[in-house]
Design an enzyme around this catalytic site. Structure first.
Site, PDB file in Angstrom:
ATOM      1  N   GLN A 164      72.567 -17.588  -1.147  1.00 38.39           N
ATOM      2  CA  GLN A 164      73.202 -16.572  -1.996  1.00 38.39           C
ATOM      3  C   GLN A 164      74.719 -16.814  -1.972  1.00 38.39           C
ATOM      4  OE1 GLN A 164      70.853 -12.559  -1.277  1.00 38.39           O
ATOM      5  NE2 GLN A 164      71.078 -13.627   0.664  1.00 38.39           N
ATOM      6  N   HIS A 223      72.445   3.702   4.331  1.00 39.14           N
ATOM      7  CA  HIS A 223      71.673   3.310   5.519  1.00 39.14           C
ATOM      8  C   HIS A 223      71.034   4.510   6.218  1.00 39.14           C
ATOM      9  CE1 HIS A 223      74.209  -0.443   5.187  1.00 39.14           C
ATOM     10  NE2 HIS A 223      72.973  -0.856   5.120  1.00 39.14           N
ATOM     11  N   ASP A 258      73.060  -7.082   6.907  1.00 39.13           N
ATOM     12  CA  ASP A 258      74.354  -6.559   7.374  1.00 39.13           C
ATOM     13  C   ASP A 258      74.224  -5.779   8.678  1.00 39.13           C
ATOM     14  OD1 ASP A 258      73.610  -3.736   6.515  1.00 39.13           O
ATOM     15  OD2 ASP A 258      73.609  -4.740   4.573  1.00 39.13           O
ATOM     16  N   ASP A 286      61.436 -15.597   5.023  1.00 36.29           N
ATOM     17  CA  ASP A 286      61.137 -14.797   3.848  1.00 36.29           C
ATOM     18  C   ASP A 286      60.227 -13.624   4.244  1.00 36.29           C
ATOM     19  OD1 ASP A 286      60.225 -13.814   1.431  1.00 36.29           O
ATOM     20  OD2 ASP A 286      60.100 -15.786   0.499  1.00 36.29           O
ATOM     21  N   GLY A 287      60.646 -12.428   3.895  1.00 36.27           N
ATOM     22  CA  GLY A 287      59.872 -11.230   4.245  1.00 36.27           C
ATOM     23  C   GLY A 287      58.483 -11.236   3.636  1.00 36.27           C
ATOM     24  N   ASP A 326      64.932  -3.210   3.101  1.00 36.39           N
ATOM     25  CA  ASP A 326      66.351  -3.092   2.736  1.00 36.39           C
ATOM     26  C   ASP A 326      66.737  -4.379   2.009  1.00 36.39           C
ATOM     27  OD1 ASP A 326      69.023  -2.572   2.575  1.00 36.39           O
ATOM     28  OD2 ASP A 326      69.424  -2.701   4.727  1.00 36.39           O
ATOM     29  N   THR A 371      67.784  -6.793  -1.562  1.00 33.28           N
ATOM     30  CA  THR A 371      68.785  -6.809  -2.635  1.00 33.28           C
ATOM     31  C   THR A 371      68.162  -6.328  -3.943  1.00 33.28           C
ATOM     32  OG1 THR A 371      68.148  -9.119  -2.756  1.00 33.28           O
ATOM     33  CG2 THR A 371      70.275  -8.666  -1.815  1.00 33.28           C
ATOM     34  N   ASP A 372      69.013  -6.134  -4.948  1.00 35.79           N
ATOM     35  CA  ASP A 372      68.523  -5.910  -6.311  1.00 35.79           C
ATOM     36  C   ASP A 372      67.589  -7.070  -6.631  1.00 35.79           C
ATOM     37  OD1 ASP A 372      70.430  -3.978  -6.315  1.00 35.79           O
ATOM     38  OD2 ASP A 372      71.447  -4.626  -8.136  1.00 35.79           O
TER      39      ASP A 372
HETATM   40  N1  SAM Z   1      70.233  -2.323  -0.848  1.00 32.75           N
HETATM   41  C1  SAM Z   1      71.300  -3.155  -0.523  1.00 32.75           C
HETATM   42  C2  SAM Z   1      71.815  -3.585  -1.873  1.00 32.75           C
HETATM   43  O1  SAM Z   1      71.041  -4.171  -2.650  1.00 32.75           O
HETATM   44  O2  SAM Z   1      72.916  -3.323  -2.211  1.00 32.75           O
HETATM   45  C3  SAM Z   1      70.734  -4.239   0.344  1.00 32.75           C
HETATM   46  C4  SAM Z   1      71.689  -4.823   1.303  1.00 32.75           C
HETATM   47  S1  SAM Z   1      71.031  -6.033   2.456  1.00 32.75           S
HETATM   48  C5  SAM Z   1      72.453  -7.021   2.625  1.00 32.75           C
HETATM   49  C6  SAM Z   1      69.890  -6.995   1.504  1.00 32.75           C
HETATM   50  C7  SAM Z   1      69.370  -8.227   2.227  1.00 32.75           C
HETATM   51  O3  SAM Z   1      68.063  -8.557   1.770  1.00 32.75           O
HETATM   52  C8  SAM Z   1      70.220  -9.477   2.032  1.00 32.75           C
HETATM   53  O4  SAM Z   1      70.844  -9.820   3.240  1.00 32.75           O
HETATM   54  C9  SAM Z   1      69.216 -10.552   1.563  1.00 32.75           C
HETATM   55  O5  SAM Z   1      69.456 -11.820   2.129  1.00 32.75           O
HETATM   56  C10 SAM Z   1      67.896  -9.939   2.032  1.00 32.75           C
HETATM   57  N2  SAM Z   1      66.718 -10.440   1.314  1.00 32.75           N
HETATM   58  C11 SAM Z   1      66.576 -10.673  -0.022  1.00 32.75           C
HETATM   59  N3  SAM Z   1      65.344 -11.172  -0.285  1.00 32.75           N
HETATM   60  C12 SAM Z   1      64.681 -11.244   0.906  1.00 32.75           C
HETATM   61  C13 SAM Z   1      63.382 -11.666   1.282  1.00 32.75           C
HETATM   62  N4  SAM Z   1      62.507 -12.133   0.378  1.00 32.75           N
HETATM   63  N5  SAM Z   1      63.050 -11.621   2.610  1.00 32.75           N
HETATM   64  C14 SAM Z   1      63.921 -11.148   3.541  1.00 32.75           C
HETATM   65  N6  SAM Z   1      65.180 -10.739   3.231  1.00 32.75           N
HETATM   66  C15 SAM Z   1      65.552 -10.769   1.934  1.00 32.75           C
END
Ligand code: SAM
Length: 274
Positions: free
Chosen positions: A28, A58, A82, A132-133, A150, A152-153
């Site tokens: 990213q 949070h 984070d 990967d989750g 938690d 990302t978009d």
């Molecule tokens: N809700 C907050 C936002 O969108 O503004 C989320 C913040 S947190 C930093 C989101 C995290 O989800 C990121 O660090 C990203 O790397 C992680 N993430 C995205 N896709 C993922 C996946 N498939 N498995 C695990 N983590 C994931």
């Protein structure tokens, strides 16, 4: 001083920045800025957190499911690089927290430049897995009291976190589940995708938080699983666990499930008894 602009769906957010503290292009595009409102994390152009406002995200993402569960000892966090969600989860004194984050660089950058985890990453109860989750939940045979997503978009990495397969696996693996479900006003299609695909859960409820760092300022969350908890139990658990908060109170918790009429109408298309 310059302005950072996040614009999508014909709508924008502008934040005055003092300087850029960090940048890395990998899985990213990670940027960290110092702003008028504290440190700000941006992933692929989208604001993830700003220090002044992050408690509204949070604390509501964490304490609503954690207090819905009578005794959450084993917790899974997916995403949350984070460390803000892990920080809040640990306030409930769980025995074990597994955090599955896809991007090691987010964790490293936040540990060095933002530090909102306040020691969570060094806590011996936390196991951090960089993977990967979706893959984790597919292969894991573990059961958790609470799962918190938690993520990302929706992006190429995180979009599968909104899929029916993923929700179905989560529904089998936990008692209580919570996730952020985007802005219903500005990202209605993603919000509807969550409502459509989370039908494997026994019960579902939508709640809101006022979060100035995200577009529109009002953000939605989904609570699912065993979620019929009386208000008096939420209050009692909050007091017994001696949780210190900035935004969350049991009263805010209760009020957050009251939806404006237009939103209630959308939710009723997917959930009969809200
Ligand atoms: N809700 C907050 C936002 O969108 O503004 C989320 C913040 S947190 C930093 C989101 C995290 O989800 C990121 O660090 C990203 O790397 C992680 N993430 C995205 N896709 C993922 C996946 N498939 N498995 C695990 N983590 C994931």
């Amino acid at each position: 001083m310059e302005w950072f602009v996040e614009a999508s769906n014909g709508y924008g957010l502008m934040i005055k920045v003092k300087r850029k503290l960090y940048e890395h292009r990998g899985l990213q595009h990670i940027e960290i800025y110092d702003t008028e409102f504290g440190k700000m994390l941006v992933l692929d152009g989208y604001i993830q957190l700003i220090e002044r406002f992050e408690s509204a995200y949070h604390e509501m993402l964490t304490h609503v499911p954690m207090l819905t569960h009578p005794n959450p000892k084993k917790v899974l966090i997916i995403g949350g690089g984070d460390g803000g969600t892990a920080r809040e989860v640990l306030k409930h004194e769980p025995e074990e927290v597994v955090m599955v984050e896809i991007d090691d660089n987010v964790v490293k950058a936040c540990r060095e430049h933002i530090r909102i985890d306040r020691g969570a990453f060094d806590d011996p109860r936390l196991t951090l897995l960089i993977e990967d989750g979706i893959e984790y939940i597919r292969k894991s045979k573990e059961r958790f009291d609470v799962i918190i997503v938690d993520g990302t978009d929706p992006s190429p990495a995180s979009e599968p976190l909104f899929s029916a397969d993923f929700f179905s696996a989560c529904a089998k693996a936990c008692g209580v589940y919570a996730m952020q479900s985007q802005s219903p006003a500005l990202q209605e299609s993603y919000f509807r995708m969550v409502l459509k695909n989370t039908s494997p859960f026994k019960l579902r409820k939508v709640y809101l938080s006022y979060i100035p760092m995200y577009p529109g300022g009002v953000w939605s969350f989904l609570l699912a699983g065993d979620v019929n908890t009386a208000v008096k139990d939420i209050r009692q658990r909050f007091e017994e666990r001696r949780i210190e908060t900035e935004y969350y109170t049991p009263e805010v918790h209760t009020a957050s499930f009251v939806l404006p009429k237009w939103l209630e109408c959308i939710v009723r298309e997917y959930i009969e008894n809200i």
